[in-house]
Scaffold this motif. Structure first.
Motif, PDB file in Angstrom:
ATOM      1  N   TRP A   1     -15.860  -6.980   0.807  1.00  0.00           N
ATOM      2  CA  TRP A   1     -15.792  -5.570   0.528  1.00  0.00           C
ATOM      3  C   TRP A   1     -16.497  -4.664  -0.293  1.00  0.00           C
ATOM      4  CZ3 TRP A   1      -9.656  -5.271   0.778  1.00  0.00           C
ATOM      5  CH2 TRP A   1      -9.259  -5.648   2.078  1.00  0.00           C
ATOM      6  N   GLY A   2     -17.089  -5.438  -1.234  1.00  0.00           N
ATOM      7  CA  GLY A   2     -17.912  -4.853  -2.448  1.00  0.00           C
ATOM      8  C   GLY A   2     -19.446  -4.527  -2.128  1.00  0.00           C
ATOM      9  N   GLY A   3     -19.656  -5.150  -1.209  1.00  0.00           N
ATOM     10  CA  GLY A   3     -21.172  -5.276  -0.994  1.00  0.00           C
ATOM     11  C   GLY A   3     -21.745  -6.577  -1.012  1.00  0.00           C
ATOM     12  N   GLY A   4     -20.966  -7.640  -1.084  1.00  0.00           N
ATOM     13  CA  GLY A   4     -21.630  -8.849  -1.452  1.00  0.00           C
ATOM     14  C   GLY A   4     -22.282  -9.664  -0.330  1.00  0.00           C
ATOM     15  N   TRP A   5     -22.126 -10.538  -0.072  1.00  0.00           N
ATOM     16  CA  TRP A   5     -23.115 -11.539   0.975  1.00  0.00           C
ATOM     17  C   TRP A   5     -22.165 -11.444   2.402  1.00  0.00           C
ATOM     18  CZ3 TRP A   5     -21.339 -16.258   3.357  1.00  0.00           C
ATOM     19  CH2 TRP A   5     -20.215 -16.689   2.569  1.00  0.00           C
ATOM     20  N   LEU A   6     -20.973 -11.464   2.118  1.00  0.00           N
ATOM     21  CA  LEU A   6     -20.184 -11.231   3.620  1.00  0.00           C
ATOM     22  C   LEU A   6     -20.222  -9.865   4.152  1.00  0.00           C
ATOM     23  CD1 LEU A   6     -17.199 -13.499   2.931  1.00  0.00           C
ATOM     24  CD2 LEU A   6     -18.884 -14.028   4.356  1.00  0.00           C
ATOM     25  N   THR A   7     -20.356  -8.840   3.140  1.00  0.00           N
ATOM     26  CA  THR A   7     -20.611  -7.580   3.744  1.00  0.00           C
ATOM     27  C   THR A   7     -21.805  -7.404   4.504  1.00  0.00           C
ATOM     28  OG1 THR A   7     -19.262  -6.947   1.648  1.00  0.00           O
ATOM     29  CG2 THR A   7     -20.404  -5.253   2.852  1.00  0.00           C
ATOM     30  N   GLN A   8     -22.965  -7.795   3.670  1.00  0.00           N
ATOM     31  CA  GLN A   8     -24.102  -7.959   4.284  1.00  0.00           C
ATOM     32  C   GLN A   8     -24.428  -8.675   5.685  1.00  0.00           C
ATOM     33  OE1 GLN A   8     -26.679  -9.354   0.869  1.00  0.00           O
ATOM     34  NE2 GLN A   8     -25.600  -8.026  -0.416  1.00  0.00           N
ATOM     35  N   LEU A   9     -23.519  -9.729   5.783  1.00  0.00           N
ATOM     36  CA  LEU A   9     -23.711 -10.341   7.139  1.00  0.00           C
ATOM     37  C   LEU A   9     -22.841  -9.422   8.404  1.00  0.00           C
ATOM     38  CD1 LEU A   9     -23.011 -14.083   6.016  1.00  0.00           C
ATOM     39  CD2 LEU A   9     -25.007 -13.205   7.078  1.00  0.00           C
ATOM     40  N   GLY A  10     -21.967  -8.776   7.851  1.00  0.00           N
ATOM     41  CA  GLY A  10     -21.236  -7.901   8.929  1.00  0.00           C
ATOM     42  C   GLY A  10     -19.878  -8.130   9.014  1.00  0.00           C
ATOM     43  N   LEU A  11     -18.992  -8.956   8.081  1.00  0.00           N
ATOM     44  CA  LEU A  11     -17.677  -9.169   8.255  1.00  0.00           C
ATOM     45  C   LEU A  11     -16.821  -8.048   8.414  1.00  0.00           C
ATOM     46  CD1 LEU A  11     -15.492 -11.524   7.926  1.00  0.00           C
ATOM     47  CD2 LEU A  11     -15.295 -10.639   5.718  1.00  0.00           C
ATOM     48  N   GLN A  12     -16.000  -8.160   9.720  1.00  0.00           N
ATOM     49  CA  GLN A  12     -15.069  -6.995  10.037  1.00  0.00           C
ATOM     50  C   GLN A  12     -13.606  -7.310   9.329  1.00  0.00           C
ATOM     51  OE1 GLN A  12     -16.198  -4.105  11.339  1.00  0.00           O
ATOM     52  NE2 GLN A  12     -18.082  -4.917  10.555  1.00  0.00           N
ATOM     53  N   ASP A  13     -13.248  -6.721   8.442  1.00  0.00           N
ATOM     54  CA  ASP A  13     -11.937  -7.103   8.048  1.00  0.00           C
ATOM     55  C   ASP A  13     -11.221  -5.690   7.592  1.00  0.00           C
ATOM     56  OD1 ASP A  13      -9.527  -8.215   7.095  1.00  0.00           O
ATOM     57  OD2 ASP A  13     -10.274  -9.473   5.454  1.00  0.00           O
ATOM     58  N   PHE A  14     -10.819  -5.073   8.350  1.00  0.00           N
ATOM     59  CA  PHE A  14     -10.235  -3.541   8.367  1.00  0.00           C
ATOM     60  C   PHE A  14      -9.353  -3.537   6.800  1.00  0.00           C
ATOM     61  CE2 PHE A  14      -8.413   0.636   8.633  1.00  0.00           C
ATOM     62  CZ  PHE A  14      -9.620   1.468   8.894  1.00  0.00           C
ATOM     63  N   ALA A  15      -8.409  -4.127   6.909  1.00  0.00           N
ATOM     64  CA  ALA A  15      -7.212  -3.899   5.714  1.00  0.00           C
ATOM     65  C   ALA A  15      -7.117  -5.201   5.263  1.00  0.00           C
ATOM     66  CB  ALA A  15      -6.128  -3.271   6.253  1.00  0.00           C
ATOM     67  N   GLY A  16      -7.762  -6.129   5.428  1.00  0.00           N
ATOM     68  CA  GLY A  16      -7.432  -7.733   4.655  1.00  0.00           C
ATOM     69  C   GLY A  16      -6.896  -8.987   5.295  1.00  0.00           C
ATOM     70  N   SER A  17      -6.918  -9.048   6.661  1.00  0.00           N
ATOM     71  CA  SER A  17      -6.273 -10.211   7.146  1.00  0.00           C
ATOM     72  C   SER A  17      -6.870 -11.419   6.496  1.00  0.00           C
ATOM     73  CB  SER A  17      -6.628 -10.626   8.457  1.00  0.00           C
ATOM     74  OG  SER A  17      -5.851  -9.637   9.108  1.00  0.00           O
TER      75      SER A  17
END
Length: 431
Positions: A150-166
Motif C-alpha cells: 500500500w505504501g508504494g513498495g514493490w507489490l504496489t508497483q506490480l499492481g496488487l489489488q487489496d482494497f481494505a486488507g485481506s
C-alpha cells in the motif's frame, strides 16, 4: 471546482474518514468481547488487558516508527524512509484529507492486525512477552509488509489489488498468529496423550456473539472507509458486498453444522460470518454481488476445514485466528484475481492479476510468519514467552493482573487448595 465547494468536499471527506476510523477502533471492543467469550473465565481480564495494550502501545509505536516505514518515501520498493513522528517529506502521498486524519485511519488498521495475533495465543502467553511482540508487529512487521502493498513498495508497483486488507492485514496477521501459536505451544491439557483435542468450553458465547456483531459493524468502516471519500459512489456497493459475504459465510456454516452434526454450532457460525467479512475485504470494491456471496460461502467452508487441520496437527488456536484471518484472507486475495470485474480471470483479464495476487499473498504471509517466529524466539531470550504451569492453572487474570473479572474468590480459593494438595502429594512421593 471553486474553493467553497472544495472546502465542503474536504470537510465531508474528513468527517467520513474520522468516523470510519472510530468504527474500526470500536472493533477492538469486538475483539475483546469475542476473545473473552471464547476463552475460559479465569483469563478474560488478560484478554481485555492485551487489547488495551494493543491500542495504547501500538498507537504510540505506529506514530513514532511504523507510519514512516509504511508510508514514507519509498526506498528500493522495500521501506519508507520519511514520516517518522509524522514529520519529514510526505508530499508524495497526495492525500484527499489531512495527514492527521489519514494517520488516524491507518493507526486503527494497525491495532486490528496485532489483535488478530492476541487470540491465537490466548490463555498461555506471558504478558510481558506479548508487550514486546506488540513493538515488533506495530513497529516493523505490519508497516514493512504494508509498505510493499500500500505504501508504494514493490507489490504496489506490480499492481496488487487489496482494497481494505485481506492480504495486508488478515493474511499477514493470520500467518503471524500461526507462528505465534506454534512457538508458544498448546494450552495445558488441550490435547491428550493420543493427540486428540479435548473440549475447552468457552466462558460466554453470548458475549462472544456480541463481539462478533461489533466486529461486523466496524467492518463497514474498515471496507467502505477505505475509499477515503464521502462522495465516492462505490461506498454503497462496498457496503453491500461486505454484508452479502458475511451473511453467506455465516449461513453456510450454520447449514453445514446443522446437517453434519445435527445441531448448528454457535462458535462455527460466529467464525463463519467473520470469515466472510475477511474474505471480501480485498475485493469489496472490485467484485459483483454474486461473487461476494460465493466468496463468503467459500470463506466459511475453508474456515471449517482449516479448524480441523489445526486440530489434527495439535496446534492450539482458542479463537480460530488462523482459520478466520489467514485462510479466509488468503482466499479473498486470490478471489480478486478471479472475480474482479476489471482484469479478473473470469472477466477476460487473463492470468496477470491472479499471478500478482498469489505472489503478494505468499510474500506477505511468509513475511508475517517468519519474522514473528524469529521475533518470538528472540524475545524468549529476554523473558519467557510461555506462562508457567502454575500461572496457567490459576489463570492469567490473577497471575498477571491481580484481579478477577468478577468476585469469584471462592473458586480461586478452591484452585489454590487443589494446587497445594498436588504439591503435598509430590513432596510425599519424593520422601
Amino acid at each position: 471546482m471553486n474553493s467553497s465547494i472544495q472546502t465542503l468536499v474536504t470537510g465531508m471527506d474528513t468527517v467520513w474518514v474520522v468516523l470510519s476510523a472510530a468504527m474500526i477502533l470500536l472493533m477492538e471492543g469486538g475483539f475483546a468481547l469475542l476473545e473473552a467469550g471464547f476463552v475460559r473465565y479465569k483469563n478474560s481480564v488478560n484478554i481485555i488487558m492485551k487489547v488495551f495494550a494493543d491500542i495504547t502501545i501500538g498507537t504510540l509505536v505506529f506514530y513514532i516508527l511504523g507510519f514512516g516505514l509504511m508510508y514514507g518515501k519509498d526506498t528500493a520498493g522495500l521501506i519508507g524512509t520519511s514520516g517518522f513522528f509524522l514529520g519529514g517529506n510526505l508530499s508524495h502521498l497526495n492525500l484527499p484529507v489531512s495527514l492527521d486524519t489519514y494517520w488516524l485511519f491507518q493507526a486503527a488498521f494497525t491495532i486490528a492486525v496485532i489483535s488478530i495475533v492476541s487470540g491465537a495465543v490466548a490463555e498461555r502467553i506471558n504478558f510481558r512477552a506479548y508487550l514486546l511482540y506488540i513493538l515488533l508487529m506495530t513497529g516493523l512487521i505490519y508497516p514493512i509488509g504494508g509498505h510493499w502493498a500500500w505504501g508504494g513498495g514493490w507489490l504496489t508497483q506490480l499492481g496488487l489489488q487489496d482494497f481494505a486488507g485481506s492480504a495486508v492485514i488478515h493474511a499477514l496477521g493470520g500467518f503471524s498468529a500461526l507462528a505465534a501459536a506454534l512457538v508458544v505451544g498448546p494450552r495445558k491439557g488441550k490435547f491428550n496423550e493420543s493427540g486428540e483435542s479435548t473440549v475447552a468450553l468457552p466462558s460466554n458465547l453470548p458475549l462472544a456473539s456480541v463481539g462478533a456483531f461489533l466486529l461486523w459493524f466496524g467492518w463497514f468502516g474498515f471496507n467502505a472507509g477505505s475509499t477515503l471519500s464521502a462522495t465516492d459512489v462505490r461506498i454503497g456497493h462496498i457496503a453491500l458486498t461486505t454484508m452479502l459475504s458475511a451473511a453467506s459465510g455465516g449461513a453456510v456454516t450454520l447449514i453445514y453444522t446443522l446437517f453434519r452434526y445435527q445441531r448448528s454450532d454457535a462458535p462455527s457460525v460466529i467464525n463463519g460470518s467473520l470469515a466472510g467479512l475477511v474474505g471480501i475485504t480485498a475485493g469489496c470494491a472490485f467484485v459483483s454481488d454474486a461473487a461476494a456471496i460465493l466468496i463468503g460461502a467459500v470463506s466459511g467452508m475453508l474456515m471449517m476445514t482449516a479448524t480441523r487441520w489445526l486440530e489434527e496437527r495439535r496446534i492450539d488456536d482458542p479463537v480460530g485466528a488462523f482459520p478466520v484471518h489467514a485462510v479466509s484472507g488468503a482466499w479473498g486475495t486470490i478471489a480478486v484475481g478471479l472475480f474482479a470485474t476489471d482484469k479478473g480471470l473470469f472477466y477476460g483479464g487473463g492470468f496477470r492479476l491472479l499471478g500478482v495476487q498469489v505472489l503478494g499473498l505468499i510474500a506477505l504471509a511468509a513475511w508475517g510468519f517468519a519474522i514473528t517466529w524469529i521475533g518470538l524466539k528472540a524475545i524468549g531470550k529476554l523473558v519467557s514467552v510461555r506462562s508457567t504451569e502454575e500461572e496457567e492453572e490459576i489463570g492469567l487474570d490473577i497471575s498477571y493482573h491481580g484481579i478477577m473479572a468478577a468476585d469469584r474468590s471462592h473458586e480461586f480459593i478452591d484452585q489454590l487448595e487443589h494446587l497445594l494438595a498436588e504439591d503435598i502429594v509430590e513432596l510425599r512421593k519424593k520422601e
